[in-house]
Design a protein around this motif. Structure first.
Motif, short mmCIF file in Angstrom:
data_model
loop_
_atom_site.label_atom_id
_atom_site.label_comp_id
_atom_site.label_asym_id
_atom_site.label_seq_id
_atom_site.Cartn_x
_atom_site.Cartn_y
_atom_site.Cartn_z
N VAL A 471 -6.92 12.48 -4.42
CA VAL A 471 -5.68 12.21 -3.69
C VAL A 471 -5.59 10.75 -3.25
O VAL A 471 -4.55 10.30 -2.77
CB VAL A 471 -5.58 13.16 -2.48
CG1 VAL A 471 -6.46 12.67 -1.33
CG2 VAL A 471 -4.15 13.33 -2.01
N ASP A 472 -6.67 9.99 -3.43
CA ASP A 472 -6.73 8.61 -2.95
C ASP A 472 -6.34 7.59 -4.01
O ASP A 472 -6.61 6.39 -3.86
CB ASP A 472 -8.14 8.30 -2.44
CG ASP A 472 -8.49 9.10 -1.20
OD1 ASP A 472 -7.70 9.05 -0.24
OD2 ASP A 472 -9.52 9.79 -1.20
N VAL A 473 -5.70 8.00 -5.07
CA VAL A 473 -5.28 7.06 -6.12
C VAL A 473 -4.05 6.28 -5.65
O VAL A 473 -3.32 6.71 -4.75
CB VAL A 473 -4.97 7.80 -7.44
CG1 VAL A 473 -6.24 8.39 -8.01
CG2 VAL A 473 -3.91 8.87 -7.24
N LYS A 474 -3.83 5.13 -6.29
CA LYS A 474 -2.69 4.27 -5.95
C LYS A 474 -1.99 3.82 -7.23
O LYS A 474 -2.62 3.72 -8.30
CB LYS A 474 -3.14 3.02 -5.20
CG LYS A 474 -3.77 3.26 -3.85
CD LYS A 474 -4.14 1.92 -3.23
CE LYS A 474 -4.85 2.09 -1.91
NZ LYS A 474 -5.19 0.77 -1.31
N GLU A 479 1.43 2.29 -4.04
CA GLU A 479 2.01 3.55 -3.59
C GLU A 479 0.97 4.65 -3.75
O GLU A 479 0.20 4.66 -4.73
CB GLU A 479 3.25 3.90 -4.43
CG GLU A 479 4.36 2.88 -4.33
CD GLU A 479 5.22 2.84 -5.56
OE1 GLU A 479 6.44 2.63 -5.43
OE2 GLU A 479 4.66 3.02 -6.67
N THR A 480 0.93 5.59 -2.83
CA THR A 480 0.00 6.72 -2.88
C THR A 480 0.78 8.03 -2.97
O THR A 480 1.98 8.06 -2.65
CB THR A 480 -0.88 6.74 -1.62
OG1 THR A 480 -0.02 6.96 -0.48
CG2 THR A 480 -1.65 5.44 -1.44
N PRO A 481 0.13 9.10 -3.36
CA PRO A 481 0.82 10.40 -3.34
C PRO A 481 1.38 10.73 -1.95
O PRO A 481 2.46 11.30 -1.82
CB PRO A 481 -0.28 11.38 -3.76
CG PRO A 481 -1.20 10.56 -4.61
CD PRO A 481 -1.20 9.21 -3.98
N LEU A 482 0.63 10.36 -0.90
CA LEU A 482 1.08 10.62 0.47
C LEU A 482 2.39 9.87 0.76
O LEU A 482 3.31 10.41 1.38
CB LEU A 482 0.00 10.20 1.47
CG LEU A 482 0.31 10.41 2.95
CD1 LEU A 482 0.55 11.88 3.25
CD2 LEU A 482 -0.82 9.84 3.81
N ILE A 483 2.47 8.63 0.30
CA ILE A 483 3.69 7.84 0.53
C ILE A 483 4.87 8.46 -0.21
O ILE A 483 5.98 8.58 0.34
CB ILE A 483 3.46 6.38 0.10
CG1 ILE A 483 2.69 5.65 1.22
CG2 ILE A 483 4.78 5.65 -0.18
CD1 ILE A 483 2.27 4.25 0.89
N HIS A 509 -5.17 17.72 2.24
CA HIS A 509 -6.36 17.24 1.53
C HIS A 509 -6.92 16.03 2.26
O HIS A 509 -6.16 15.14 2.64
CB HIS A 509 -6.02 16.89 0.09
CG HIS A 509 -5.75 18.08 -0.78
ND1 HIS A 509 -6.67 18.57 -1.69
CD2 HIS A 509 -4.67 18.91 -0.86
CE1 HIS A 509 -6.16 19.63 -2.30
NE2 HIS A 509 -4.95 19.85 -1.82
N PRO A 510 -8.22 15.97 2.47
CA PRO A 510 -8.83 14.82 3.17
C PRO A 510 -8.54 13.51 2.42
O PRO A 510 -8.62 13.47 1.19
CB PRO A 510 -10.33 15.14 3.17
CG PRO A 510 -10.40 16.61 2.94
CD PRO A 510 -9.24 16.98 2.09
N HIS A 511 -8.19 12.48 3.18
CA HIS A 511 -7.90 11.16 2.62
C HIS A 511 -8.89 10.13 3.15
O HIS A 511 -9.33 10.22 4.30
CB HIS A 511 -6.49 10.69 3.00
CG HIS A 511 -5.38 11.36 2.26
ND1 HIS A 511 -5.11 12.70 2.34
CD2 HIS A 511 -4.45 10.83 1.41
CE1 HIS A 511 -4.06 13.00 1.59
NE2 HIS A 511 -3.64 11.87 1.02
N LYS A 512 -9.19 9.13 2.34
CA LYS A 512 -9.96 7.99 2.82
C LYS A 512 -9.07 7.14 3.72
O LYS A 512 -7.85 7.11 3.55
CB LYS A 512 -10.46 7.15 1.65
CG LYS A 512 -11.49 7.85 0.78
CD LYS A 512 -11.91 6.95 -0.37
CE LYS A 512 -12.93 7.65 -1.26
NZ LYS A 512 -13.31 6.82 -2.43
#
Length: 726
Positions: A471-474, A479-483, A509-512
């Protein structure tokens, strides 16, 4: 060979030596004083470490702060001077004298206007003399007015002070710190010592004598430095006349917009070689940047960008401390060429940006507090595309030499443009972290999770996460999935249904920490700022619990999440007032940069051009049109409430957001506490004060031309509301 103008590291080093500040960064000053281009953050670091910190250590924070502020102003004024005044053709020794007479003397005189200098109770001219030692004069004055100033306890100390009084030695700053307790008295002696050291430098005695004469009214005010430099350059005319024909040929035939013939290529090459010979034998002193610049253009029109880039780098190394305002145009051309190479010259582009920032031609793209040599700490990817896009605007194809190839320029967009083929991409669950190619020419590659998050495909995102996708990809613009999940709920931009399903899925999901606080390029969106824009308390609480940084600045206008929450409250409560404020002119660099980012560089990469377009649009078309604000207002009414927005602000304050955080736009120095005062948010105002808000902190109101604190802001707005109601 030293540059015509002393560079900025030299100025800092000279100040440190003159006052014997003994900074720990002296080796860095030695190493960097020969560099034409230095990271502006490094210049600030060297100033803060070598001058500000040392002054405050030697004479206390109050007096040291006043002195360092004065010298910072001198340095800033000098940078402004160098950025505007052309001294091409002149040697350094010709420039130093008018710099002393027309620039430096007035700044030295202003030091004697500082508040603490009035306590000398005698004219400062008695230490501005070359007949006697300034140190001897000030020590005699102190012995009469404050006989206990110097505490020489040992015989060695008494002998040392006696040598000072006889003018045999100039006291060191460390000796002054040891023997004189009073900050003010130490300051007087320190300034006297600096004058004595100054006399040992070339032009130093003349500087002291001229300053004294000006102080006593015995010498008229000097002409401007611009006039002095121009007068010196006029003496070069006989030499230039010899090369006048060649200069006219290259200036005329290498104009960027001029259609060229095959003969023009040969003629300009011949004239450039003649000019190159002229400056190599010093018949054209300190004018080589002119030849390198036009040779660079010549290579561009031949279609040879690699060689043009080499010549532009030579040009800028020479022009940065010589060419004044002319270098702005050179820098624009050089950026376009360096960006359009098959492999962009990132080292050179970084140097160009440093020059633009230090000369205030543009502002920094990547906010940072520390010096850095990393390209990504200076330039964002979208800027590279902007500079590429500007190439044929700067060098129209009609201006190329006939028969030469036009450079092929491949642009990478800052967003993923969907094609029919892209829409048919299927997930690969066996390789959940796989990247996919996108765009018309497959020019862009991104993670599967990024692509399906941007599309809002919740089922595909869930399948990828279940298969182990990170989930920590950019994306390549951070931009991240969270954004993307939060963008689906963004009330400031959303015109369709608000969908929280993707956010609920991804946020579980835990994020860095790095991923949570990732900030997109260009518009600088963060997870927390987008959470505030949802108008939902539970979303803000969730993002905070994931580790979002409440102090991080976001948005093209660089504001904290708390400031955004306060603006959202104002927007929902009084849309007419917000629209009226939005229409008020703000010509700050940050406001113009915000316009450039929000319009995706539609009006070019240059800050000044964006300023002109922005002002024209604001005046004629109300660019920040009311439609966007009205839509945001309607979304807030439908999906949030004033009460919920107040609770969001409270949550941010609980989390440690600073009520005193200063913002640059629309009013420089405005804080969240001031917004609470302006909008009469009593509950939040009182809470902010409880959590460290300073109601007496003020900002400068340009229309009223005075400083206002939060209480005055509250009073003025209450009066205005009463007047409007009447």
């Amino acid at each position: 060979m030293k540059n015509t103008y002393p560079n900025f590291v030299e100025i800092i080093k000279f100040t440190a030596l003159t006052f014997d500040l003994q900074p720990k960064c002296m080796k860095e000053l030695d190493d960097l004083e020969g560099n034409v281009v230095v990271d502006p953050h490094k210049v600030n670091y060297l100033f803060d470490t070598g001058i500000k910190g040392r002054f405050e250590h030697l004479v206390g924070k109050d007096i040291g702060g006043l002195l360092s502020n004065k010298f910072r102003l001198i340095l800033d004024d000098y940078i402004s001077l160098v950025s505007k005044v052309d001294v091409s053709g002149l040697r350094r020794e010709q420039v130093i004298s008018p710099l002393v007479e027309c620039f430096l003397i007035s700044h030295i005189l202003s030091i004697f206007d500082l508040p603490f200098m009035s306590q000398l109770k005698a004219t400062p001219s008695f230490i501005l003399t070359c007949e006697r030692s300034a140190v001897v004069e000030i020590l005699e004055w102190l012995s009469k007015t404050n006989p206990q100033s110097i505490k020489a306890m040992t015989k060695e100390d008494r002998d040392l002070v006696l040598a000072w009084r006889k003018g045999q030695y100039i006291p060191s700053s460390s000796s002054l710190s040891r023997l004189i307790d009073n900050d003010l008295h130490r300051t007087y002696i320190l300034i006297a010592c600096s004058l004595e050291r100054l006399k040992k430098f070339e032009y130093g005695k003349a500087l002291v004598v001229s300053t004294r004469s000006r102080l006593l009214g015995l010498k008229p005010k000097a002409i401007s430095f611009v006039t002095a430099a121009s007068n010196l350059q006029s003496h070069l005319k006989p030499r230039l006349d010899k090369f006048g024909r060649d200069i006219c040929i290259v200036q005329d035939k290498l104009r960027r917009t001029k259609a060229k013939s095959p003969e023009d290529k040969i003629a300009t090459d011949f004239s450039l070689k003649h000019l190159e010979k002229g400056y190599s034998c010093d018949e054209l002193p300190n004018s080589s940047y002119f030849v390198h610049h036009h040779r660079a253009r010549w290579h561009v029109y031949c279609g040879n960008l690699d060689q043009a880039n080499v010549e532009y780098e030579k040009t800028i190394n020479l022009a940065a401390l010589m060419a004044g305002e002319e270098q702005r145009g050179i820098l624009k051309e050089a950026k376009a060429v360096a960006a359009c190479l098959n492999s962009p010259d990132k080292v050179f582009l970084k140097k160009i940006r440093w020059i633009e920032q230090i000369f205030r031609y543009d502002i920094e793209s990547v906010e940072r507090a520390e010096p850095s040599n990393k390209f990504t700490d200076t330039i964002e990817d979208w800027e590279l595309d902007l500079w590429k896009q500007s190439f044929y605007g700067l060098f129209p194809k009609d201006g190329f030499f006939p028969g030469c190839d036009y450079p092929e320029i491949t642009l990478r967009t800052g967003f993923i443009s969907m094609t029919d083929e892209d829409s048919r991409i299927t997930i690969d669950l066996k390789n959940p972290n796989k990247k996919v190619w996108l765009g018309l020419n497959k020019q862009k590659k991104t993670h599967q999770l990024i692509w399906f998050s941007e599309k809002g495909d919740v089922d595909s995102v869930k399948a990828l996460l279940d298969a182990g996708a990170s989930v920590d990809v950019k994306s390549d613009v951070d931009e991240t999935p969270l954004i993307f999940a939060l963008q689906a709920m963004n009330l400031s931009e959303k015109f369709g249904p608000i969908d929280a399903s993707l956010f609920k899925l991804i946020s579980n999901h835990p994020h860095k920490a790095e991923s949570i606080n990732s900030r997109t390029q260009k518009k600088r969106m963060t997870a927390l700022s987008l959470a505030v824009r949802t108008g939902k308390l539970w979303v803000v609480q969730k993002v905070l619990s994931m580790g979002a940084d409440v102090h991080q600045l976001s948005g093209s206008d660089r504001q904290t999440a708390l400031n955004l929450a306060m603006k959202s409250i104002a927007l929902l409560k009084d849309i007419e007032k917000v629209i009226k404020v939005q229409r008020e002119p703000d010509d700050s660099d940050i406001a113009v940069d915000s316009f450039r980012r929000e319009t995706s560089g539609l009006f070019g990469a240059d800050l000044e051009n964006n300023r002109k377009v922005r002002n024209a649009f604001l005046n004629e078309f109300n660019l920040y049109g009311d439609d966007h604000m009205l839509q945001w207002h309607e979304n807030l009414k439908k999906h949030s409430s004033v009460r919920e927005l107040i609770d969001i602000a409270r949550e941010l304050i609980f989390a440690g957001s600073d009520p005193n955080a200063e913002h640059e736009t629309p009013l420089k120095g405005y804080t969240p506490l001031m917004l609470a005062a302006e909008n009469d948010e009593k509950e939040l105002f009182e809470m902010m004060i409880q959590y460290g808000g300073d109601p007496f902190k003020s900002f400068f109101q340009p229309l009223m031309r005075r400083n206002l604190d939060s209480y005055e802001i509250m009073s003025l707005w209450r009066q205005k509301r009463a007047w409007d109601a009447a």
